[in-house]
Design an enzyme around this catalytic site. Structure first.
Site, mmCIF file in Angstrom:
data_model
loop_
_atom_site.group_PDB
_atom_site.id
_atom_site.type_symbol
_atom_site.label_atom_id
_atom_site.label_comp_id
_atom_site.label_asym_id
_atom_site.label_seq_id
_atom_site.Cartn_x
_atom_site.Cartn_y
_atom_site.Cartn_z
ATOM 1 N N SER A 157 -5.916 0.685 2.092
ATOM 2 C CA SER A 157 -5.742 -0.457 2.990
ATOM 3 C C SER A 157 -4.792 -0.171 4.143
ATOM 4 O O SER A 157 -4.787 -0.901 5.136
ATOM 5 C CB SER A 157 -5.244 -1.677 2.213
ATOM 6 O OG SER A 157 -3.912 -1.508 1.780
ATOM 7 N N LYS A 174 1.619 -4.129 3.461
ATOM 8 C CA LYS A 174 0.954 -4.411 4.735
ATOM 9 C C LYS A 174 1.968 -4.253 5.868
ATOM 10 O O LYS A 174 3.148 -4.020 5.645
ATOM 11 C CB LYS A 174 0.392 -5.840 4.764
ATOM 12 C CG LYS A 174 -0.556 -6.199 3.629
ATOM 13 C CD LYS A 174 -1.843 -5.413 3.651
ATOM 14 C CE LYS A 174 -2.707 -5.711 2.427
ATOM 15 N NZ LYS A 174 -3.772 -4.715 2.246
#
Length: 227
Positions: A73, A124
């Protein structure tokens, strides 16, 4: 999720923490208080070991924690199986997280309600702060009506999002692998209290060893460090 060093991944992303032995070897011979001058009592060495072990656990709990990346990711910035150190003081002290910084966080309430483990860790990048108006259009992230320079992206964004305003006490976080990341554009802004820390150093593999640094504007100080 993240792993510490446990992996971080898309849905479900989990993090695993890798045990790190910081105790090291200690000299078991120390000055003692016996009548004969010096002593090497059986408990002396163990006391030293326990002190070092306690310091190591305190360091890991409060300051630095190793993690490893289990998913794609955050490609191309963080590769599968990369090992990183997460600095935990900034969120504990309530200091603001700079735009562009990479954060590790617990699964927010929206994900817990969807079945995520509350102790799971995800990773993230911070792209929006409280009050920012965020939007994705034309393959580009926009903040407060201006396009955001993101040299870490390998390809244009292939979805539309927003506009939304980041609420007080929240952050907008997106994966660098935008088109394959389960992030704020799907489950909403991240409550700041869920942040564990910021990724500050990649220590493995050795050929990409180095700090992960960002300017106050969210740009990379040394983009070559990120891969």
């Amino acid at each position: 999720m993240l792993t510490g060093p446990r992996p971080m991944g898309p849905a479900p992303e989990t993090s695993h923490t890798t045990p790190t032995n910081l105790a090291g070897e200690v000299d078991s011979e120390v000055d003692g208080g016996g009548a004969g001058g010096t002593s090497t009592g059986p408990w002396t060495g163990w006391r030293s070991v326990l002190v070092w072990l306690g310091l190591a656990l305190l360091l890991r709990w409060a300051v630095l924690e190793p993690r490893w990346i289990p998913s794609g990711s955050m490609l191309p910035t963080l590769q599968l199986q990369d090992r990183i150190l997460v600095e935990k003081l900034r969120p504990r002290l309530g200091r603001p997280l700079p735009l562009g910084s990479i954060v590790v966080f617990h699964a927010p309430p929206a994900l817990v309600e969807a079945g995520y483990d509350p102790k799971a860790a995800l990773i993230k990048r911070v792209v929006g702060e409280p009050g920012d108006r965020m939007e994705v259009q034309g393959g580009q992230l926009w903040r407060n009506g201006s396009p955001v320079a993101e040299p870490w992206l390998a390809e244009p964004i292939d979805y539309r999002f927003g506009p939304v305003t980041v609420p007080e006490g929240h952050l907008m976080v997106l994966g660098d692998n935008r088109n394959a990341s389960f992030d704020s554009h799907l489950w909403g802004p991240l409550p700041e209290q869920e942040v564990i820390g910021t990724a500050v150093l990649r220590y493995w593999p050795l050929n990409r060893l180095g700090p992960i640094r960002f300017s106050a504007q969210g740009g990379l100080d040394r983009p070559e460090q990120l891969g």
